[in-house]
Design a protein around this motif. Structure first.
Motif, mmCIF file in Angstrom:
data_model
loop_
_atom_site.group_PDB
_atom_site.id
_atom_site.type_symbol
_atom_site.label_atom_id
_atom_site.label_comp_id
_atom_site.label_asym_id
_atom_site.label_seq_id
_atom_site.Cartn_x
_atom_site.Cartn_y
_atom_site.Cartn_z
ATOM 1 N N ARG A 84 59.998 47.576 15.095
ATOM 2 C CA ARG A 84 58.745 47.156 15.148
ATOM 3 C C ARG A 84 58.658 46.046 13.811
ATOM 4 O O ARG A 84 59.122 46.827 12.776
ATOM 5 C CB ARG A 84 58.491 48.496 15.062
ATOM 6 C CG ARG A 84 58.334 49.677 16.578
ATOM 7 C CD ARG A 84 58.294 49.208 17.596
ATOM 8 N NE ARG A 84 58.834 49.920 17.929
ATOM 9 C CZ ARG A 84 59.039 50.093 20.101
ATOM 10 N NH1 ARG A 84 59.645 48.748 20.271
ATOM 11 N NH2 ARG A 84 59.236 50.896 20.809
ATOM 12 N N SER A 85 57.502 45.721 13.779
ATOM 13 C CA SER A 85 56.804 45.367 12.585
ATOM 14 C C SER A 85 56.135 45.643 12.138
ATOM 15 O O SER A 85 54.642 45.075 13.205
ATOM 16 C CB SER A 85 57.380 43.633 12.741
ATOM 17 O OG SER A 85 56.787 43.173 11.550
ATOM 18 N N ALA A 135 58.953 56.712 15.871
ATOM 19 C CA ALA A 135 60.299 55.931 16.102
ATOM 20 C C ALA A 135 61.151 56.555 16.527
ATOM 21 O O ALA A 135 61.613 57.439 17.310
ATOM 22 C CB ALA A 135 60.524 55.599 15.119
ATOM 23 N N ALA A 136 60.838 58.456 15.466
ATOM 24 C CA ALA A 136 61.118 59.912 16.273
ATOM 25 C C ALA A 136 61.068 59.985 17.309
ATOM 26 O O ALA A 136 61.492 60.765 18.534
ATOM 27 C CB ALA A 136 60.925 60.806 14.904
ATOM 28 N N MET A 137 59.545 60.206 17.974
ATOM 29 C CA MET A 137 59.027 60.693 19.007
ATOM 30 C C MET A 137 59.608 59.792 20.106
ATOM 31 O O MET A 137 59.851 60.438 21.450
ATOM 32 C CB MET A 137 57.703 60.468 19.161
ATOM 33 C CG MET A 137 56.816 61.758 18.239
ATOM 34 S SD MET A 137 55.181 61.896 18.512
ATOM 35 C CE MET A 137 54.732 61.856 20.320
ATOM 36 N N LYS A 188 66.089 53.166 11.038
ATOM 37 C CA LYS A 188 66.101 51.925 11.208
ATOM 38 C C LYS A 188 64.447 51.748 10.590
ATOM 39 O O LYS A 188 63.630 53.092 10.093
ATOM 40 C CB LYS A 188 65.728 52.389 12.564
ATOM 41 C CG LYS A 188 64.480 51.655 13.213
ATOM 42 C CD LYS A 188 63.791 52.122 14.698
ATOM 43 C CE LYS A 188 63.314 51.199 15.785
ATOM 44 N NZ LYS A 188 62.383 52.333 16.826
ATOM 45 N N ASN A 189 64.258 50.437 10.315
ATOM 46 C CA ASN A 189 63.275 50.261 9.287
ATOM 47 C C ASN A 189 62.285 49.762 10.538
ATOM 48 O O ASN A 189 62.573 49.500 11.542
ATOM 49 C CB ASN A 189 63.408 48.973 8.248
ATOM 50 C CG ASN A 189 62.340 49.312 7.444
ATOM 51 O OD1 ASN A 189 61.661 50.011 6.791
ATOM 52 N ND2 ASN A 189 62.970 48.050 5.760
ATOM 53 N N SER A 190 61.331 49.446 9.347
ATOM 54 C CA SER A 190 60.101 49.031 10.240
ATOM 55 C C SER A 190 59.048 47.545 9.861
ATOM 56 O O SER A 190 57.947 47.845 9.582
ATOM 57 C CB SER A 190 58.559 49.946 10.224
ATOM 58 O OG SER A 190 58.008 50.522 9.458
ATOM 59 N N GLY A 226 67.164 44.629 11.492
ATOM 60 C CA GLY A 226 66.367 45.456 10.752
ATOM 61 C C GLY A 226 66.260 46.848 10.908
ATOM 62 O O GLY A 226 65.568 48.019 10.497
ATOM 63 N N TYR A 227 67.797 47.131 10.506
ATOM 64 C CA TYR A 227 68.840 48.826 9.927
ATOM 65 C C TYR A 227 69.354 48.362 8.539
ATOM 66 O O TYR A 227 69.191 47.162 8.046
ATOM 67 C CB TYR A 227 69.241 48.877 11.273
ATOM 68 C CG TYR A 227 68.772 48.826 12.310
ATOM 69 C CD1 TYR A 227 68.091 50.284 12.782
ATOM 70 C CD2 TYR A 227 68.473 48.373 13.004
ATOM 71 C CE1 TYR A 227 68.409 50.958 13.889
ATOM 72 C CE2 TYR A 227 68.535 48.866 14.559
ATOM 73 C CZ TYR A 227 67.912 49.846 14.955
ATOM 74 O OH TYR A 227 67.776 50.358 15.959
ATOM 75 N N PHE A 228 69.271 49.465 7.813
ATOM 76 C CA PHE A 228 70.274 49.021 6.203
ATOM 77 C C PHE A 228 70.397 50.819 6.842
ATOM 78 O O PHE A 228 70.700 52.093 7.753
ATOM 79 C CB PHE A 228 69.901 49.008 5.158
ATOM 80 C CG PHE A 228 67.952 50.519 5.669
ATOM 81 C CD1 PHE A 228 67.906 50.121 4.200
ATOM 82 C CD2 PHE A 228 66.821 50.233 6.503
ATOM 83 C CE1 PHE A 228 67.168 52.384 3.750
ATOM 84 C CE2 PHE A 228 65.521 50.810 6.064
ATOM 85 C CZ PHE A 228 66.506 51.820 4.638
#
Length: 721
Positions: A24-25, A38-40, A216-218, A227-229
């Protein structure tokens, strides 16, 4: 890592299966909502509960509904009067404790298509919303020496994505997007993200050892590694912070209860460590079956005793109605099913006692809440409590908790359902396909439940005139208390011979003993292709309502300070509706909208919206464009908003499903909104052409009689197309 755990693990590829929702952004300071959702969403994917609930695609929950309605901010706090104007600044921070309060009282989560709106608050609740509630929220910590890291890894494998936090700073971000904040740094957490995997061998520059989390980032898929790191195992806060380090949302599913009783609006804000026994007093709102109790455990490996009492008099509880014992291994929020439901009468007082063997009693109180997690800026969020709501056990006996903490209430909740026959699924059965079939889906399954302490005889009934729908298996039976059974509705072979159109049948689920809990669901079959029922090609001004610089006419092909300029004409013909036909939208723009007049869609089903779009808008951290609908001219539901920078530079076809929200509406309105915008870059904004609505006209003899197909059309009054 333990020998039983792999050295590498990635939820995006577990034997070829992905268990992570899309990147997401975020807008504003809403990272904490994105980490939680994101976790849910990950839990819904790994458990299969999203598809089991009848949802399609991947899970997509509304971060901004949590942002607006968490109860801690200046938009809303039910514990103060008036309930707004004080607390956290909207869009500017929160944490997973805040999230747990919102979830535990049943405020959410809801789907993105239900309540996702950044610029204005979405409706707080709606009968059309689909809710998803975790049965457990577990707080974990790897430990400074990483001695408990396997607990987080095992949680990832068993329950999916884990929310976490970090103190993001570019000085901590090394090559290859690997983040490491040393223990010597004094920075507090300022960002929430989500762990989706790990690599024990990942080299981290400057860290005392190898190993890193996949995160996962937003900030959109254009940032970082799509979008990840990475974050080092040795990072100061990730996996280690006591409130935000590693939080797992487990057992996420639609609620199988109707009402939540509680006094602790803000959830777990503090812990009473002087004892481990307390109760909360409630009054039944109706003839109900009490089936579940929830609470927070503040220590691991706690024995928990639950008791439901009928009376509190002379400082003693009496009249035991039910009890249950369980062992809870994790710190956090937990919902426990009572093995024997407790029947309650309307107006009856009842008392829920919790006794824990380890840790203290979690309670709500007026508290300082850190803004953006652990920042130095803190805001006092007020809670309120009344005498007679919560009590704790001391050496002197039961003591009203307000005498210990004036704004305090224990975190004890009770979940109940109307006594009688229960139906778990809220959704109707909807299928579609070409004339002659095949139709998809071909069937739908519903779960009947017996709420209360007495058996229920049940029956499922179809209208006699409907031959295209049938019940697979038994259509009647008996359920014991707490027992459930599944009913399957399926399309019959006669569906293949139906003419194009919409066919609607009401299915009745009947309690034949006393009719308590009788309910219905609709079955809708859409045959063939939809008809055009409304259209505007913009050759003539349709006279829609405009705000600000929204206007009808020929765009001038100007603007494009960033991105493409406006078009020089419509997708077909010369004219459009657009925001500032002579160039870009301005900076510091408050939301301004274009709204259609009322569109009569009575008797129409399977509605879809189609239009041509030429849109330029900066990413949603800065600027916003959205589309919403209303079926009464007052309440609006956001169906779409930009999740990233959009720079069309050409006409783009847009198709949106309106069916669930707008079918059979006599007052459908569509609204395009430009703004808000910040003080930075500007783009060309909205340009809209060739707006159409398609749908299926109702053909069912059950609803309209034999002469509908030949005589009904003369009574319709369509808008121009």
């Amino acid at each position: 890592a333990s020998a039983q755990l792999p050295s590498h693990f990635d939820l995006r590829d577990v034997s070829g299966q992905n268990y992570v929702s899309g990147v997401r952004s975020q807008s504003g300071g809403t990272c904490w909502t994105h980490g939680a959702m994101a976790a849910m969403e990950g839990n819904l994917m790994i458990s299969g509960e999203w598809s089991a609930a009848g949802e399609s695609g991947e899970p997509d929950l509304a971060e901004y509904h949590l942002d607006w309605w968490n109860g801690f901010n200046d938009n809303n706090n039910d514990d103060i009067d008036p309930p707004s104007g004080s607390g956290l600044e909207i869009h500017q921070g929160g944490d997973y404790r805040v999230t747990s309060a919102y979830l535990s009282r049943g405020e959410g989560a809801v789907r993105d298509i239900d309540g996702q709106s950044y610029d204005v608050p979405p409706a707080r609740n709606s009968s059309s919303y689909h809710y998803f509630i975790p049965r457990d929220i577990v707080w974990m910590m790897a430990g400074e020496d990483l001695s408990n890291i396997d607990e987080i890894k095992q949680s990832l494998m068993d329950y999916g994505v884990v929310g976490t936090c970090m103190a993001y700073d570019e000085s901590f971000l090394g090559s290859g997007y690997v983040h490491y904040q040393p223990a010597s740094s004094t920075m507090d957490p300022n960002h929430a993200v989500a762990i989706v995997g790990w690599d024990d061998t990942k080299a981290v520059s400057g860290a005392p050892g190898p190993g890193a989390w996949i995160v996962k980032n937003s900030w959109g898929s254009s940032w970082g590694l799509d979008g990840y790191f990475w974050i080092s195992y040795c990072d100061k806060h990730c996996g280690k912070h006591p409130e935000m380090g590693a939080v797992s949302f487990r057992g996420v599913a639609p609620p199988d209860w109707e009402r939540v009783y509680y006094h602790d609006y803000h959830g777990w804000r503090d812990t009473w460590n002087e004892g481990g026994r307390g109760f909360s007093a409630f009054t039944a709102a109706g003839d109900e079956s009490l089936e579940k109790v929830s609470f927070f455990t503040t220590a691991s490996a706690a024995e928990v005793n639950i008791r439901i009492w009928d009376s509190f008099s002379g400082n003693e509880l009496s009249g035991l109605l039910g009890s249950q014992s369980t062992t809870i291994g994790d710190i956090g929020f937990h919902i426990v099913n009572l093995s024997e439901p407790v029947d309650l009468e309307a107006g009856e007082d009842f008392y829920v006692e919790i006794e824990v063997s380890a840790g203290g009693m979690a309670f709500d109180r007026t508290s300082e809440v850190p803004v953006l997690l652990g920042a130095k800026s803190r805001v006092v969020v007020e809670s309120s409590a009344q005498a007679g709501e919560s009590f704790v056990r001391t050496a002197a006996g039961w003591v009203d908790f307000t005498s210990i903490e004036s704004s305090g209430d224990l975190c004890i909740k009770a979940m109940s359902s109307t006594r009688g026959l229960g139906l778990s699924e809220e959704s109707n059965f909807r299928a579609s396909g070409p004339g002659g079939g095949p139709f998809s889906p071909a069937s739908a399954t519903y779960t009947l439940q017996c709420h209360g302490s007495q058996p229920i005889s049940w029956e499922v009934r179809l209208p006699g005139a409907v031959d295209w729908l049938e019940i697979v298996g038994p259509s009647a039976g008996t359920l014991s208390p707490g027992e459930s059974t599944t009913i399957t509705l399926a399309l019959g072979s006669s569906a293949d011979s139906l003419n194009p159109g919409a066919y609607l049948a009401e299915v009745s689920f009947v309690n034949t003993v006393d009719h308590a809990g009788d309910t219905t669901r609709n079955a809708l079959l859409l045959v063939g292709s939809p008809d055009l029922v409304y259209g505007e090609n913009m050759d003539v001004d349709p006279g829609w309502q405009t705000e600000g610089q929204w206007a009808w006419g020929q765009p001038e092909g100007l603007g494009g300070e960033h991105g493409a300029p406006d078009p020089a004409s419509g997708a077909t013909g010369l004219n459009v509706y657009g925001y500032n036909l002579a160039g870009d939208y301005p900076n510091h723009l408050d939301p301004q909208s274009l709204s259609t007049t009322a569109i009569d869609c009575s008797g129409l089903y399977g509605l879809s919206l189609h239009f041509k779009r030429w849109l330029g808008v900066e990413q949603p951290s800065y600027d916003h464009a959205s589309l919403s609908i209303s079926t009464d001219g007052a309440e609006w539901m956001t169906l779409w908003e930009n999740g990233e920078e959009i720079n069309d530079g050409q006409w783009v076809d847009v198709d949106l499903d309106l069916a669930e929200a707008a079918d059979d509406s006599g007052d459908l309105r569509i609204r395009w909104t430009m703004g808000s915008t910040d003080g930075g870059w500007t783009y060309c904004g909205w340009n809209i052409d060739d707006v159409e609505i398609t749908g299926y006209r109702l053909k069912s003899d059950l609803i309209f009689g034999d002469d509908f197909e030949s005589g009904g059309m003369e009574s319709w009054s369509w808008s121009s197309f």
